[in-house]
Write a protein that holds these residues in place. Structure first.
Motif, PDB file in Angstrom:
ATOM      1  N   LEU A  42      31.133  47.408  23.799  1.00 38.38           N
ATOM      2  CA  LEU A  42      32.257  48.200  23.285  1.00 38.38           C
ATOM      3  C   LEU A  42      32.522  49.422  24.159  1.00 38.38           C
ATOM      4  N   LYS A  43      31.480  49.995  24.715  1.00 41.85           N
ATOM      5  CA  LYS A  43      31.693  51.107  25.642  1.00 41.85           C
ATOM      6  C   LYS A  43      32.453  50.614  26.872  1.00 41.85           C
ATOM      7  N   GLY A  44      32.087  49.446  27.373  1.00 41.09           N
ATOM      8  CA  GLY A  44      32.778  48.879  28.527  1.00 41.09           C
ATOM      9  C   GLY A  44      34.238  48.612  28.243  1.00 41.09           C
ATOM     10  N   ILE A  45      34.532  48.129  27.028  1.00 39.11           N
ATOM     11  CA  ILE A  45      35.924  47.874  26.652  1.00 39.11           C
ATOM     12  C   ILE A  45      36.712  49.177  26.632  1.00 39.11           C
ATOM     13  N   LEU A  86      40.662  52.766  29.349  1.00 37.72           N
ATOM     14  CA  LEU A  86      40.970  54.066  29.945  1.00 37.72           C
ATOM     15  C   LEU A  86      41.181  53.980  31.449  1.00 37.72           C
ATOM     16  N   GLY A  87      41.080  52.764  32.002  1.00 34.78           N
ATOM     17  CA  GLY A  87      41.291  52.573  33.428  1.00 34.78           C
ATOM     18  C   GLY A  87      40.104  52.969  34.287  1.00 34.78           C
ATOM     19  N   ARG A  88      38.956  53.144  33.682  1.00 33.31           N
ATOM     20  CA  ARG A  88      37.743  53.539  34.416  1.00 33.31           C
ATOM     21  C   ARG A  88      36.936  52.270  34.725  1.00 33.31           C
ATOM     22  N   PHE A  89      37.470  51.470  35.628  1.00 30.84           N
ATOM     23  CA  PHE A  89      36.982  50.115  35.833  1.00 30.84           C
ATOM     24  C   PHE A  89      35.573  50.041  36.425  1.00 30.84           C
ATOM     25  N   ASN A  90      35.250  50.918  37.357  1.00 27.88           N
ATOM     26  CA  ASN A  90      33.906  50.877  37.942  1.00 27.88           C
ATOM     27  C   ASN A  90      32.837  51.212  36.907  1.00 27.88           C
ATOM     28  N   GLU A  91      33.134  52.171  36.034  1.00 32.71           N
ATOM     29  CA  GLU A  91      32.204  52.501  34.956  1.00 32.71           C
ATOM     30  C   GLU A  91      32.083  51.347  33.965  1.00 32.71           C
ATOM     31  N   ALA A  92      33.196  50.659  33.735  1.00 33.44           N
ATOM     32  CA  ALA A  92      33.172  49.491  32.853  1.00 33.44           C
ATOM     33  C   ALA A  92      32.285  48.400  33.444  1.00 33.44           C
ATOM     34  N   ARG A  93      32.343  48.237  34.755  1.00 31.10           N
ATOM     35  CA  ARG A  93      31.477  47.260  35.431  1.00 31.10           C
ATOM     36  C   ARG A  93      29.998  47.620  35.248  1.00 31.10           C
ATOM     37  N   ASP A  94      29.699  48.910  35.275  1.00 28.39           N
ATOM     38  CA  ASP A  94      28.313  49.343  35.059  1.00 28.39           C
ATOM     39  C   ASP A  94      27.835  48.944  33.665  1.00 28.39           C
ATOM     40  N   CYS A  95      28.709  49.056  32.686  1.00 32.58           N
ATOM     41  CA  CYS A  95      28.358  48.653  31.318  1.00 32.58           C
ATOM     42  C   CYS A  95      28.126  47.148  31.244  1.00 32.58           C
ATOM     43  N   TYR A 128      26.020  37.545  24.884  1.00 33.81           N
ATOM     44  CA  TYR A 128      26.492  38.658  25.706  1.00 33.81           C
ATOM     45  C   TYR A 128      26.562  38.288  27.183  1.00 33.81           C
ATOM     46  N   ARG A 129      25.756  37.332  27.615  1.00 33.74           N
ATOM     47  CA  ARG A 129      25.868  36.845  28.989  1.00 33.74           C
ATOM     48  C   ARG A 129      27.239  36.206  29.206  1.00 33.74           C
ATOM     49  N   GLU A 130      27.693  35.426  28.215  1.00 31.89           N
ATOM     50  CA  GLU A 130      29.002  34.783  28.322  1.00 31.89           C
ATOM     51  C   GLU A 130      30.133  35.797  28.233  1.00 31.89           C
ATOM     52  N   ILE A 131      30.002  36.742  27.293  1.00 35.04           N
ATOM     53  CA  ILE A 131      31.038  37.766  27.134  1.00 35.04           C
ATOM     54  C   ILE A 131      31.174  38.590  28.399  1.00 35.04           C
ATOM     55  N   ALA A 132      30.055  38.841  29.071  1.00 25.58           N
ATOM     56  CA  ALA A 132      30.084  39.605  30.326  1.00 25.58           C
ATOM     57  C   ALA A 132      30.948  38.901  31.365  1.00 25.58           C
ATOM     58  N   LYS A 133      30.849  37.575  31.433  1.00 24.07           N
ATOM     59  CA  LYS A 133      31.668  36.820  32.379  1.00 24.07           C
ATOM     60  C   LYS A 133      33.151  37.057  32.109  1.00 24.07           C
ATOM     61  N   GLY A 134      33.526  36.916  30.846  1.00 26.38           N
ATOM     62  CA  GLY A 134      34.928  37.110  30.489  1.00 26.38           C
ATOM     63  C   GLY A 134      35.416  38.508  30.783  1.00 26.38           C
ATOM     64  N   ASN A 135      34.595  39.503  30.482  1.00 23.09           N
ATOM     65  CA  ASN A 135      35.008  40.888  30.697  1.00 23.09           C
ATOM     66  C   ASN A 135      35.086  41.246  32.179  1.00 23.09           C
ATOM     67  N   GLN A 136      34.315  40.567  32.999  1.00 22.86           N
ATOM     68  CA  GLN A 136      34.445  40.758  34.448  1.00 22.86           C
ATOM     69  C   GLN A 136      35.801  40.253  34.941  1.00 22.86           C
ATOM     70  N   TYR A 137      36.216  39.100  34.421  1.00 23.27           N
ATOM     71  CA  TYR A 137      37.542  38.574  34.773  1.00 23.27           C
ATOM     72  C   TYR A 137      38.642  39.540  34.325  1.00 23.27           C
ATOM     73  N   ILE A 154      38.599  42.795  34.008  1.00 23.79           N
ATOM     74  CA  ILE A 154      38.723  43.939  34.915  1.00 23.79           C
ATOM     75  C   ILE A 154      39.461  43.531  36.183  1.00 23.79           C
ATOM     76  N   GLU A 155      39.149  42.351  36.697  1.00 24.53           N
ATOM     77  CA  GLU A 155      39.844  41.869  37.901  1.00 24.53           C
ATOM     78  C   GLU A 155      41.343  41.733  37.638  1.00 24.53           C
ATOM     79  N   LEU A 156      41.710  41.193  36.493  1.00 27.99           N
ATOM     80  CA  LEU A 156      43.120  41.056  36.150  1.00 27.99           C
ATOM     81  C   LEU A 156      43.785  42.424  36.001  1.00 27.99           C
TER      82      LEU A 156
END
Length: 268
Positions: free
Chosen positions: A76-79, A84-93, A117-126, A128-130
């Motif tokens: 949720l912190k990453g989301i 907020l457009g802080r993508f590098n910090e979101a990647r850290d999460c 959460y391993r699967e959700i991480a994959k989706g959330n990485q995509y 950020i790229e989008l």
């Protein structure tokens, strides 16, 4: 004013995170997520010390497996950071909940959380790229959504948002998931899922409006306004009303009548 989180337990913080997400209060989400992570990390360290000393391990009255709280807080912190457009910090999460296998004493239930959460991480990485305009990941993200049905609605929202921002065509995405989203409409027309449902209608209307499908856009907006009134969603209503006003000059008399009818209903 600083958010006072003293005295709240882990499960209360989870509920506060969910409420803040619904209200799109990203700054509050950051504070609550950090508090939850600190809280659960403290519990975990105490548990590890108790195990080493042979004492009875404390449960702390948690409703879920401890792995869940580690994953949920950082997810949720990453989301919030992504919003907020802080993508590098979101990647850290994402890196923090992508592999939770480091947690000692994981049982079968905990392993399910690790896998989730391993699967959700994959989706959330995509995602950020989008958000950054990397459209090349879209086929991989669609493959992810096809295998993760509960992520279809939020996933389509992210795709629409990116398509609006970077002006690329996603008609095939809307067509592919149309029946699935329609079938889930009743589920999403609830207070718990109101944000997804209203945002889907609004973003779809915006997407159609910039792709010269004005009539379709206006029809969706009118329906979205009616749904917002029904569900008492002021935030969604304001956005849809503002979008209608920008397109008012291209509305048909029937669409204008429906729009005015909704406004008169509110006044009455």
């Amino acid at each position: 004013m600083e958010l006072d989180l003293n005295g709240f337990n882990a499960d209360s913080l989870v509920q506060m995170l969910k409420a803040s997400f619904t209200l799109e209060n990203w700054d509050s989400m950051l504070l609550i997520a950090d508090k939850l992570y600190t809280e659960i990390n403290t519990f975990y360290k105490i548990n590890q010390q108790e195990q080493l000393s042979g004492k009875r391990v404390s449960g702390f009255g948690l409703n879920r497996n401890i792995v869940y709280y580690f994953g949920y807080s950082m997810c949720l912190k990453g989301i919030a950071l992504e919003k907020l457009g802080r993508f590098n910090e979101a990647r850290d999460c994402i890196a923090m909940y992508k592999d939770l296998g480091w947690i000692n004493g994981i049982d079968a239930e905990g392993q399910e959380e690790v896998n989730y959460y391993r699967e959700i991480a994959k989706g959330n990485q995509y995602i950020i790229e989008l958000n950054e305009g990397n459209v090349s990941v879209l086929p991989d993200y669609l493959a992810f959504l096809r295998n993760t049905k509960e992520e279809v609605m939020p996933g389509v929202l992210y795709i629409l948002d990116s398509a609006i921002k970077y002006r690329f065509n996603v008609d095939h995405v809307l067509e592919e998931f149309s029946e699935q989203i329609t079938a889930m409409a009743e589920y999403y027309e609830t207070q718990r899922n109101i944000r997804y449902y209203i945002d889907y209608s609004y973003l779809k209307a915006r997407y159609f409006s910039i792709n010269d499908r004005i009539d379709d856009a206006l029809n969706i907006i009118v329906q979205s306004l009616a749904t917002s009134v029904k569900l008492k969603d002021d935030r969604g209503f304001k956005k849809s009303a503002a979008l209608f006003e920008t397109l008012r000059g291209q509305a048909t008399s029937e669409q204008l009548d429906k729009y005015l009818g909704i406004m008169k209903y509110i006044l009455d």
